[in-house]
Scaffold this motif. Structure first.
Motif, mmCIF file in Angstrom:
data_model
loop_
_atom_site.group_PDB
_atom_site.id
_atom_site.type_symbol
_atom_site.label_atom_id
_atom_site.label_comp_id
_atom_site.label_asym_id
_atom_site.label_seq_id
_atom_site.Cartn_x
_atom_site.Cartn_y
_atom_site.Cartn_z
ATOM 1 N N LYS A 149 0.827 -1.089 -0.069
ATOM 2 C CA LYS A 149 -0.113 -0.040 0.002
ATOM 3 C C LYS A 149 0.718 1.334 -0.003
ATOM 4 C CE LYS A 149 -3.956 -1.813 2.563
ATOM 5 N NZ LYS A 149 -4.736 -1.693 3.790
ATOM 6 N N THR A 150 1.872 1.308 0.998
ATOM 7 C CA THR A 150 2.841 2.559 0.893
ATOM 8 C C THR A 150 3.853 2.519 0.299
ATOM 9 O OG1 THR A 150 3.826 1.692 3.182
ATOM 10 C CG2 THR A 150 1.688 2.956 3.368
ATOM 11 N N GLY A 151 4.483 1.317 -0.022
ATOM 12 C CA GLY A 151 5.784 1.120 -0.687
ATOM 13 C C GLY A 151 7.012 1.433 0.404
ATOM 14 N N LYS A 152 6.718 1.579 1.828
ATOM 15 C CA LYS A 152 7.377 1.630 2.849
ATOM 16 C C LYS A 152 7.664 0.232 3.585
ATOM 17 C CE LYS A 152 7.764 6.019 2.033
ATOM 18 N NZ LYS A 152 9.135 6.651 1.657
ATOM 19 N N PRO A 153 8.873 0.169 4.328
ATOM 20 C CA PRO A 153 9.104 -0.940 4.944
ATOM 21 C C PRO A 153 8.429 -1.001 6.378
ATOM 22 C CG PRO A 153 11.073 0.286 4.992
ATOM 23 C CD PRO A 153 9.987 1.018 4.203
ATOM 24 N N VAL A 154 8.007 -2.238 6.819
ATOM 25 C CA VAL A 154 7.447 -2.532 8.219
ATOM 26 C C VAL A 154 8.377 -3.161 8.932
ATOM 27 C CG1 VAL A 154 4.981 -1.885 7.517
ATOM 28 C CG2 VAL A 154 6.064 -4.343 7.492
ATOM 29 N N LEU A 155 9.327 -3.846 8.438
ATOM 30 C CA LEU A 155 10.677 -4.507 8.951
ATOM 31 C C LEU A 155 11.865 -4.129 8.069
ATOM 32 C CD1 LEU A 155 11.680 -6.848 10.813
ATOM 33 C CD2 LEU A 155 11.041 -8.390 9.201
ATOM 34 N N VAL A 156 12.695 -3.787 9.006
ATOM 35 C CA VAL A 156 14.260 -3.475 8.507
ATOM 36 C C VAL A 156 15.209 -4.134 9.201
ATOM 37 C CG1 VAL A 156 15.506 -1.474 7.847
ATOM 38 C CG2 VAL A 156 13.114 -1.350 7.647
ATOM 39 N N GLU A 157 16.384 -4.518 8.513
ATOM 40 C CA GLU A 157 17.440 -5.058 9.299
ATOM 41 C C GLU A 157 18.668 -3.896 9.135
ATOM 42 O OE1 GLU A 157 20.114 -9.089 9.004
ATOM 43 O OE2 GLU A 157 18.273 -9.063 8.010
ATOM 44 N N CYS A 158 19.131 -4.103 10.164
ATOM 45 C CA CYS A 158 20.581 -2.915 10.124
ATOM 46 C C CYS A 158 21.732 -3.468 10.689
ATOM 47 C CB CYS A 158 19.907 -1.695 11.008
ATOM 48 S SG CYS A 158 18.287 -0.839 10.803
ATOM 49 N N SER A 159 22.707 -3.338 10.006
ATOM 50 C CA SER A 159 24.042 -3.651 10.655
ATOM 51 C C SER A 159 24.431 -2.526 11.261
ATOM 52 C CB SER A 159 25.066 -4.262 9.721
ATOM 53 O OG SER A 159 24.537 -5.344 8.893
ATOM 54 N N VAL A 160 25.076 -2.996 12.690
ATOM 55 C CA VAL A 160 25.593 -2.068 13.689
ATOM 56 C C VAL A 160 26.731 -2.734 14.231
ATOM 57 C CG1 VAL A 160 25.453 -0.548 15.583
ATOM 58 C CG2 VAL A 160 23.337 -0.853 14.145
ATOM 59 N N GLY A 161 27.908 -2.410 13.720
ATOM 60 C CA GLY A 161 29.038 -2.937 14.119
ATOM 61 C C GLY A 161 29.241 -4.544 13.801
ATOM 62 N N ASP A 162 29.412 -5.327 14.963
ATOM 63 C CA ASP A 162 29.341 -6.742 14.677
ATOM 64 C C ASP A 162 27.908 -7.210 14.820
ATOM 65 O OD1 ASP A 162 31.977 -6.976 14.071
ATOM 66 O OD2 ASP A 162 32.541 -7.406 16.237
ATOM 67 N N GLY A 163 26.780 -6.256 15.428
ATOM 68 C CA GLY A 163 25.722 -6.731 15.882
ATOM 69 C C GLY A 163 24.485 -6.316 14.699
ATOM 70 N N THR A 164 23.137 -6.892 15.155
ATOM 71 C CA THR A 164 22.069 -6.612 14.133
ATOM 72 C C THR A 164 20.792 -6.009 14.910
ATOM 73 O OG1 THR A 164 22.849 -8.481 12.901
ATOM 74 C CG2 THR A 164 20.675 -7.768 12.579
ATOM 75 N N LEU A 165 20.392 -4.922 14.271
ATOM 76 C CA LEU A 165 19.350 -4.073 14.866
ATOM 77 C C LEU A 165 17.928 -4.459 13.887
ATOM 78 C CD1 LEU A 165 17.764 -1.896 16.598
ATOM 79 C CD2 LEU A 165 18.610 -0.164 15.042
ATOM 80 N N TYR A 166 17.068 -5.042 14.546
ATOM 81 C CA TYR A 166 15.724 -5.081 13.611
ATOM 82 C C TYR A 166 14.796 -3.902 13.998
ATOM 83 C CZ TYR A 166 17.797 -9.735 13.054
ATOM 84 O OH TYR A 166 18.489 -10.919 12.663
ATOM 85 N N LEU A 167 14.162 -3.229 13.144
ATOM 86 C CA LEU A 167 13.138 -2.174 13.266
ATOM 87 C C LEU A 167 12.013 -3.014 12.708
ATOM 88 C CD1 LEU A 167 15.006 0.863 12.152
ATOM 89 C CD2 LEU A 167 14.944 -0.130 14.593
ATOM 90 N N ALA A 168 10.775 -2.965 13.381
ATOM 91 C CA ALA A 168 9.694 -3.705 13.300
ATOM 92 C C ALA A 168 8.506 -2.754 13.492
ATOM 93 C CB ALA A 168 9.519 -5.280 13.630
ATOM 94 N N SER A 169 7.533 -2.655 12.474
ATOM 95 C CA SER A 169 6.211 -1.743 13.012
ATOM 96 C C SER A 169 5.168 -2.693 12.784
ATOM 97 C CB SER A 169 6.074 -0.709 12.137
ATOM 98 O OG SER A 169 5.805 -1.046 10.804
ATOM 99 N N THR A 170 5.653 -4.007 12.976
ATOM 100 C CA THR A 170 4.420 -5.175 12.816
ATOM 101 C C THR A 170 3.691 -5.168 14.221
ATOM 102 O OG1 THR A 170 6.187 -6.649 13.408
ATOM 103 C CG2 THR A 170 5.927 -6.304 11.091
#
Length: 190
Positions: A149-170
């Motif tokens: 509908k929006t063309g925008k993500p509701v789940l994003v995976e981000c690398s931060v150094g050796d770690g992983t950040l998941y952003l979710a609006s689910t």
């Protein structure tokens, strides 16, 4: 067995669901989190939906107070899952080491899901009619689930150094399969 931390105002059913799927959970309240002496070791950290709505939760000031520890945790190989702020106010993600701009609007979305281990978050759910409390307008990372509908993500995976950040609006709980994977690995000092 590795331990997951859930950063929230009090224990709730969500803690039990995570524990049932992935093992031991440590409940970390805003007062504990913002204390300069608080330390822990976690295989993953989860910040549930609503952390940015200050009439609903006191978590946002605590997250801001420990932004440096969050960045260090991720840089050192930690994993963190951050849900929707559930508030239209500005700067709800300013405590993260990546840029994230969130649009708050609850609706069901048809999702286009990329092949990624992060897609396990949606395992077993109907991605043709998936409830979300918003989407990400700007982000530093790789979209995993995008609203048609929006063309925008509701789940994003981000690398931060050796770690992983998941952003979710689910707006749904994370799938048990995701939580099992999220709990795997070494505990990282926070």
């Amino acid at each position: 067995m590795s331990k997951i931390a859930v950063f929230w105002d009090s224990e709730m059913m969500f803690h039990r669901m995570v524990e049932d799927a992935a093992g031991p959970v440590e409940a970390v309240t805003p007062l504990i989190l913002s204390a300069p002496f608080f330390r822990g070791k976690f295989s993953g950290i989860i910040v549930p939906t609503g952390f940015g709505n200050t009439s609903y939760s006191k978590m946002l000031p605590a997250l801001r107070a420990c932004a440096g520890r969050i960045e260090n945790y991720l840089e050192d190989g930690g994993k963190m899952l951050v849900y929707g702020a559930a508030d239209a106010g500005p700067a709800r993600y300013d405590w993260l080491p990546v840029k994230a701009e969130y649009h708050y609007e609850f609706m069901e979305h048809e999702l286009e899901v990329a092949e990624s281990p992060a897609a396990l978050l949606l395992d077993g759910y109907d991605t043709a009619n998936f409830a979300c409390d918003g989407w990400f307008e700007e982000f530093e990372g790789t979209p995993v689930a995008v609203s048609k509908k929006t063309g925008k993500p509701v789940l994003v995976e981000c690398s931060v150094g050796d770690g992983t950040l998941y952003l979710a609006s689910t707006h749904e709980y994370p799938a048990a399969a995701f939580l099992k994977e999220f709990a795997k690995g070494d505990e990282v000092s926070f």
